[in-house]
Design a protein around this motif. Structure first.
Motif, PDB file in Angstrom:
ATOM      1  N   ASP A 195       0.826  -1.206   0.000  1.00  0.00           N
ATOM      2  CA  ASP A 195       0.000   0.000   0.000  1.00  0.00           C
ATOM      3  C   ASP A 195       0.861   1.258   0.000  1.00  0.00           C
ATOM      4  O   ASP A 195       0.547   2.241  -0.657  1.00  0.00           O
ATOM      5  N   TYR A 196       1.962   1.210   0.751  1.00  0.00           N
ATOM      6  CA  TYR A 196       2.893   2.341   0.772  1.00  0.00           C
ATOM      7  C   TYR A 196       3.479   2.588  -0.620  1.00  0.00           C
ATOM      8  O   TYR A 196       3.605   3.732  -1.054  1.00  0.00           O
ATOM      9  N   CYS A 197       3.820   1.509  -1.324  1.00  0.00           N
ATOM     10  CA  CYS A 197       4.386   1.648  -2.671  1.00  0.00           C
ATOM     11  C   CYS A 197       3.379   2.248  -3.647  1.00  0.00           C
ATOM     12  O   CYS A 197       3.766   2.936  -4.591  1.00  0.00           O
ATOM     13  N   LEU A 198       2.110   1.959  -3.436  1.00  0.00           N
ATOM     14  CA  LEU A 198       1.095   2.534  -4.307  1.00  0.00           C
ATOM     15  C   LEU A 198       0.976   4.044  -4.108  1.00  0.00           C
ATOM     16  O   LEU A 198       0.663   4.775  -5.047  1.00  0.00           O
ATOM     17  N   LYS A 199       1.243   4.524  -2.893  1.00  0.00           N
ATOM     18  CA  LYS A 199       1.194   5.966  -2.599  1.00  0.00           C
ATOM     19  C   LYS A 199       2.492   6.669  -2.999  1.00  0.00           C
ATOM     20  O   LYS A 199       2.479   7.826  -3.393  1.00  0.00           O
ATOM     21  N   THR A 200       3.614   5.968  -2.836  1.00  0.00           N
ATOM     22  CA  THR A 200       4.932   6.548  -3.101  1.00  0.00           C
ATOM     23  C   THR A 200       5.434   6.001  -4.430  1.00  0.00           C
ATOM     24  O   THR A 200       5.801   4.843  -4.536  1.00  0.00           O
ATOM     25  N   HIS A 201       5.485   6.848  -5.436  1.00  0.00           N
ATOM     26  CA  HIS A 201       5.804   6.376  -6.784  1.00  0.00           C
ATOM     27  C   HIS A 201       7.304   6.325  -7.072  1.00  0.00           C
ATOM     28  O   HIS A 201       7.735   5.643  -7.987  1.00  0.00           O
ATOM     29  N   TYR A 202       8.114   7.051  -6.325  1.00  0.00           N
ATOM     30  CA  TYR A 202       9.540   7.131  -6.631  1.00  0.00           C
ATOM     31  C   TYR A 202      10.350   6.487  -5.516  1.00  0.00           C
ATOM     32  O   TYR A 202      10.070   6.659  -4.343  1.00  0.00           O
TER      33      TYR A 202
END
Length: 59
Positions: A45-52
């Motif tokens: 879920d964190y990766c979906l919010k943080t793209h870079y």
């Protein structure tokens, strides 16, 4: 910082280890992310919010 420190000190030979460290860091980041995705709850879920990963708007 790793790129310009050898240049500021006048040691052009020290740029070579910097150039080797870039692919090593990319490999390390990718392998760490695989482990985090597999073993850390909520990281997907964190990766979906943080793209870079490392450099905003680039990678």
């Amino acid at each position: 910082m790793f790129l310009f420190t050898p240049l500021a000190l006048g040691s052009y030979w020290a740029v070579i280890p910097f150039l080797l460290s870039v692919p090593m860091n990319v490999f390390r980041i990718k392998s760490e992310e695989e482990v985090l995705l597999r073993e850390l709850p909520g990281y997907k879920d964190y990766c979906l919010k943080t793209h870079y990963r490392l450099i905003p708007l680039i990678w």
